[in-house]
Design an enzyme around this catalytic site. Sequence first.
Site, PDB file in Angstrom:
ATOM      1  N   GLY A  60       0.875  -1.123  -0.207  1.00 19.34           N
ATOM      2  CA  GLY A  60      -0.081   0.124   0.126  1.00 19.34           C
ATOM      3  C   GLY A  60       0.805   1.263  -0.107  1.00 19.34           C
ATOM      4  N   CYS A  61       0.245   2.335  -0.322  1.00 20.27           N
ATOM      5  CA  CYS A  61       1.075   3.399  -0.575  1.00 20.27           C
ATOM      6  C   CYS A  61       1.513   4.113   0.750  1.00 20.27           C
ATOM      7  CB  CYS A  61       0.464   4.680  -1.384  1.00 20.27           C
ATOM      8  SG  CYS A  61      -1.260   5.049  -0.672  1.00 20.27           S
TER       9      CYS A  61
END
Length: 309
Positions: free
Chosen positions: A113-114
């Site tokens: 995930g970012c």
Amino acid sequence: MKKVFLDGSAGTTGLRIADRLKGRNDIELITLSEELRKDISARKDAINRSDFVFLCLPDSAAKEAVLLAENKDVTIIDTSTAHRTDEDFVYGFPELKGQRGKISVSKRIANPGCHASGFIALIAPLTDCGIIKNDALLSCFSITGYSGGGKKMIAEYNETEDELFSAPRQYALSQSHKHLPEMAKMCGLLNPPVFSPIVAPFYSGMEVSVPIFPKSLGITKSELSATYSDYYSKGLVYFNPAPDENGFLSAAALKGRDDMEISVLGNDERALLTARFDNLGKGASGSAIQNMNIIMGIDEKIGLNVKGD
């Protein structure tokens, strides 16, 4: 030539992956017409004809897509949250200790995930060497561009006249953000951090910060810097000892890029660990293509926009 299928190519991550693959002579992109884009039979056929499949789908749809893969030689790189803590998937952050080798031989990759990418890049090296213990209580705040919210949020920011959208907005107020499980697992933490993500009125870019008290950890700012400099000697993550722009630190500094900058700011009393990158780059599409390149056995920077290019 490797055959690649993007399942969910209309989203922001899928579009960025397609853009990064454009012009490569070692890739043949399998595409579906607009009317077949959501057709299960057509998607299943495309998945099983491919060497690599990028899943750019909601979690439930990503889980369904994995079940469509009957060809054991297909490599699936899932950009959703669905499989990031799944033991049957390898976590796709090659800069972590031992992770590149696991990725190179895997057929199932869970793309990070970012927000999680920044936190893990900062904390995993410190838990690996024992500077931070696994029972540590940490906090983290992260500023992101609105493209990280996908099509719906992009439309909201482009079309709304609501004055509230003109300023940074904190969210995930319930402290149950979907990235927390991978943040804890990949750092070996018993407790997820208190996490404060903030979306701001700019398109892309990300700045993740973790505040710490070096003295309480028995370490100096210089020693922290040396730890990161040694740890990130290969890949798309690098250490920058002096990142600030005249006393400021912009979350948009690496906009459009596919690498990540790590820094240590502050002093021996109070320090800020920071990671800057593009939420659509090293926070999504850039790392997905990096993982594919590693599995292909080629230079992992091919097709990516990184420092020095």
